[in-house]
Design an enzyme around this catalytic site. Structure first.
Site, PDB file in Angstrom:
ATOM      1  N   SER A 103     -11.119   0.189   2.424  1.00  0.00           N
ATOM      2  CA  SER A 103     -10.430  -0.245   3.641  1.00  0.00           C
ATOM      3  C   SER A 103      -9.737   0.971   4.246  1.00  0.00           C
ATOM      4  O   SER A 103      -8.799   1.515   3.655  1.00  0.00           O
ATOM      5  CB  SER A 103      -9.414  -1.340   3.320  1.00  0.00           C
ATOM      6  OG  SER A 103     -10.079  -2.492   2.828  1.00  0.00           O
TER       7      SER A 103
ATOM      8  N   GLU B 195      -5.371   4.559   5.583  1.00  0.00           N
ATOM      9  CA  GLU B 195      -4.920   4.402   4.209  1.00  0.00           C
ATOM     10  C   GLU B 195      -5.280   5.618   3.338  1.00  0.00           C
ATOM     11  O   GLU B 195      -4.498   5.987   2.463  1.00  0.00           O
ATOM     12  CB  GLU B 195      -5.532   3.117   3.602  1.00  0.00           C
ATOM     13  CG  GLU B 195      -4.984   2.763   2.252  1.00  0.00           C
ATOM     14  CD  GLU B 195      -5.385   1.366   1.819  1.00  0.00           C
ATOM     15  OE1 GLU B 195      -5.512   1.158   0.612  1.00  0.00           O
ATOM     16  OE2 GLU B 195      -5.573   0.503   2.686  1.00  0.00           O
TER      17      GLU B 195
ATOM     18  N   ARG C 188       0.822  -1.218   0.000  1.00  0.00           N
ATOM     19  CA  ARG C 188       0.000   0.000   0.000  1.00  0.00           C
ATOM     20  C   ARG C 188       0.853   1.265   0.000  1.00  0.00           C
ATOM     21  O   ARG C 188       0.496   2.271   0.592  1.00  0.00           O
ATOM     22  CB  ARG C 188      -0.958   0.018   1.203  1.00  0.00           C
ATOM     23  CG  ARG C 188      -1.926  -1.149   1.254  1.00  0.00           C
ATOM     24  CD  ARG C 188      -2.843  -1.196   0.024  1.00  0.00           C
ATOM     25  NE  ARG C 188      -3.756  -2.311   0.151  1.00  0.00           N
ATOM     26  CZ  ARG C 188      -3.503  -3.539  -0.298  1.00  0.00           C
ATOM     27  NH1 ARG C 188      -2.371  -3.788  -0.924  1.00  0.00           N
ATOM     28  NH2 ARG C 188      -4.392  -4.502  -0.140  1.00  0.00           N
TER      29      ARG C 188
END
Length: 354
Positions: free
Chosen positions: A247, A348, A179
């Site tokens: 997410s 995130e 990520r």
């Protein structure tokens, strides 16, 4: 700003023309969380060249800006924001004889996956249903079900804001990791196009949610979409569980001893944990959130921002949430996980205006 409203600017034929009398959209209409205030100006760019020119012009004038693709990874503050929104709207997919896809940054990502699967090209089928634009995929190295964009990305066309150069750079130059890329949380460059190396195949990659099975590409895509819908991770305007930024927290990577201690503390043999190298393991953020007492729908039915009723890793707008509601919920979840396990969860999405 004119009469308290923002200017909407359309990039056309390489030039920027102000459209008078048009109120710029708010970030609530430009993001999947459906929150956020109003930018000072909006630049809508339908070619890579227009996108580069808009960013260059704003940089020359010293105007703060935010590049917006699908808006699926943004948490934007409320109120009038002192920045320009540059909308990435250049679309198109081209396939060469070596099965390389060149994709314009503003192309809807799931349309890229559909295009590949329909032509029997494998490599991105596990990334079906991920919201947002193609240009955003390398920025955070999107991934799901055992696959990530780093597996197929060959190069990226960037507008380098530091040097003023339109250039193709190899994927290796992006420091792609879980990520992460060196484009994330920086303003050094804007993605104009991406290039992916796919392969001719009948079967998918091994799919984590199917226990590592390889299945026909169309079946793989259908299975991933079904799984994501069950978690509220496929956009649906009628379903508030999908009014999210996907997410919200990355899965934490912790020392092996910490993972062992958490497993012993919870007393569950089936705790999800995955080797991450260097004596560390990656844990499931959703699993930790649930064991810390943050259930689906947390904190309750009256809250304007809640965890999804389908998946605890998504923070959702139940229809009337403000940016502060999302931020408060994120902090509550982080605090409970920190108190329960001593693990820090990291968001995130990109936070803007806070």
């Amino acid at each position: 700003m004119v009469d308290g409203h923002s200017d909407l600017t359309t990039c056309s034929h390489g030039a920027q023309t102000t459209v008078d009398g048009v109120t710029a959209p708010s970030f609530a209409s430009l993001t999947t969380l459906r929150i956020g205030g109003t930018p000072a100006a909006v630049y809508e760019c339908t070619t890579a060249e227009q996108l580069a020119e808009a960013v260059a012009e704003l940089d020359r004038s010293g105007t703060p800006l935010l590049v917006v693709g699908g808006g699926s990874n943004l948490v934007v503050a409320d109120g009038e924001l002192d920045l320009a929104a540059v909308l990435v709207r250049n679309e198109g997919i081209a396939l060469d004889d070596d099965l390389r896809l060149r994709v314009q940054a503003g192309t809807e990502w799931d349309a890229v996956v559909s295009y590949a699967v329909d032509r029997g090209l494998g490599g991105i089928e596990a990334l079906s249903g991920i919201p947002g634009s193609a240009g955003a995929t390398p920025v955070q190295n999107v991934g799901a079900y055992g696959s990530e964009i780093a597996d197929v990305l060959t190069r990226v066309r960037l507008w380098n804001r530091q040097t003023g150069v339109d250039e193709w750079v190899p994927a290796e130059a992006l420091d792609l990791a879980y990520r992460y890329s060196n484009l994330k949380f920086t303003a050094r460059a804007v993605v104009l196009e991406i290039e992916l190396q796919l392969h001719d195949t009948d079967l998918s990659i091994p799919l984590r949610h199917l226990g590592g099975q390889r299945v026909p590409l169309a079946q793989a895509r259908a299975s991933v979409l079904e799984t994501r819908r069950a978690k509220g991770m496929v956009l649906d305007g009628a379903d508030h569980d999908t009014w999210s930024a996907g997410s919200f927290f990355t899965n934490p990577v912790v020392p092996l001893a910490v993972a062992d201690a958490i497993e012993a503390q919870v007393g569950e043999e089936a705790m999800p944990r995955f080797a991450a190298g260097d004596g560390k393991e990656k844990l499931s953020a959703a699993w930790l959130i649930e064991r810390a007492g943050c259930h689906r729908g947390f904190p309750g039915e009256d809250a304007p921002a809640r965890l999804s009723t389908k998946h605890t890793l998504a923070l959702t707008n139940r229809g009337g949430a403000r940016a502060a509601d999302i931020v408060d919920l994120a902090h509550r979840v982080q605090a409970q996980v920190r108190e329960a396990f001593g693990v820090e969860l990291h968001p995130e999405p990109v936070w803007v205006g806070f």
